[in-house]
Design an enzyme around this catalytic site. Structure first.
Site: not given
Ligand code: 13P
Ligand code: G3H
Ligand code: ZN
Length: 338
Positions: A83-84, A105, A187, A220, A222, A265-266
């Protein structure tokens, strides 16, 4: 089942007209929660790790936990995604480790904060596509920068994805999936009121999908930030402010218009934290971490199952056999996946 490429998962999702949740992890319990949810709903799934998660787990632990997941849940197609990624080096190290998909990214510079130029984005993304496709690995790029319309970015500027640039970007890079900026942010604090068309530009997705019907779109930021999960945290001593996330109905609308990967994630973090707070508040003398990690894992599983069902991936785990990465590499080489 061995890990599958994200491209295969998303191609199948496009054919079936559904979306696939991409859930972030940084520990064993989260991987277990996702795999149990996938089994309970018979869902293919994407598990993703940020750079922070890779450094927290140490790559080797993460990799072997994922190996255990594929061994213990052989019926579940699962892709492991970076991710990213903030640089070609980060993406290449993920590929070397065995990730089947990476996100370059390049919408931000290597510091992960400063909005980058279009030319920089094309150059780094193209470099990753060449390295990744030569190994059969999928690439996601991003155009436009996240950060809510309400927050603005930097001096209040908003960088939503421009549909004309999106067409140029996909042609110039050869990516498999495109993350679009439509007003969401990462977040728990995305919107200060229920998002409407002014703060969440879902119509932009429709326009980009019309222009790029073959490109898998990614949303993202979401998480839906369900009120009940925030309330649970606050009921047991937390101090989270009121906020709105992305309503599941809006994600479903996106899925009707080419969104195939949905990053969450959040919501997992909220579920885990609420369950741990509740357990410790109700059982103040407990000190065995399993006592509170078990309900935490179960709470995350419940959220993930709900998302898998809402996104439509439920019921599709048995639809296909994994295509080996060597075969994917060959398909990229011959142009079969262009
Ligand atoms: P959220 O913080 O909305 O869960 O997004 C996660 C995300 O986009 C990770 O790349
Ligand atoms: O890209 C965002 C994800 O929620 C990951 O977050 O960098 O705190 O692991 P993090
Ligand atoms: Zn993201």
């Amino acid at each position: 089942m061995p890990m599958v490429s994200m491209r295969q998962l998303l191609d199948e999702a496009a054919q079936g007209g559904y979306g696939v949740g991409a859930f972030n992890v940084h520990n064993m319990e989260q991987i277990q929660a996702i795999m149990e949810a996938a089994r309970a709903t018979s869902s293919p799934v994407i598990i993703q790790a940020s750079r922070g998660a890779r450094s927290y787990t140490n790559d080797r632990f993460l990799y072997h936990l994922m190996m255990a997941a594929t061994e213990l849940y052989p019926e579940i197609p699962v892709a492991l995604h970076q991710d990213h990624g903030n640089s070609p080096e980060t993406c290449k190290s993920a590929i070397d480790l065995g990730f089947t998909s990476v996100m370059m990214d390049g919408s931000l510079e290597e510091d992960g904060k400063t909005p980058a130029s279009f030319e920089y984005n094309v150059a780094v993304t193209r470099e990753v596509v060449e390295a990744a496709h030569a190994r059969g690995v999928t690439v996601e790029g991003e155009l436009g920068t996240l950060g809510g319309i309400e927050d603005g970015v930097g001096s209040g500027e908003v960088h939503l994805t421009d549909p004309d640039q999106a067409v140029e970007f996909v042609a110039a890079t050869g990516i498999d999936a495109l993350a679009v900026a439509i007003g969401t942010s990462h977040g728990a604090y995305k919107f200060s009121r229920k998002p409407d068309g002014e703060v969440l530009a879902m119509s932009l997705i429709e326009e980009i999908h019309q222009r790029l019907p073959e490109t898998h779109l990614v949303m993202h930021g979401s998480s839906s930030v369900p009120r009940e999960l925030v309330d649970e945290i606050n009921r047991y001593g937390g101090q989270m402010k009121e906020s709105w996330g992305v309503p599941v109905e809006e994600i479903q609308r996106g899925i009707q218009h080419g969104v195939r990967k949905i990053n969450v994630d959040t919501d997992s973090r909220l579920a885990i934290t609420g369950a741990i707070r509740k357990h410790l508040a109700e059982h103040p003398s407990d000190f065995d971490p399993r006592d509170y990690l078990k309900p935490a894992r179960a709470a995350m599983q419940q959220v993930i199952e709900a998302r898998m069902t809402a996104f439509g991936q439920a019921g599709h785990a048995g639809d296909y056999e994994p295509i080996p990465l060597e075969e994917m590499r060959e398909r990229y080489r011959t142009g079969a996946l262009a």
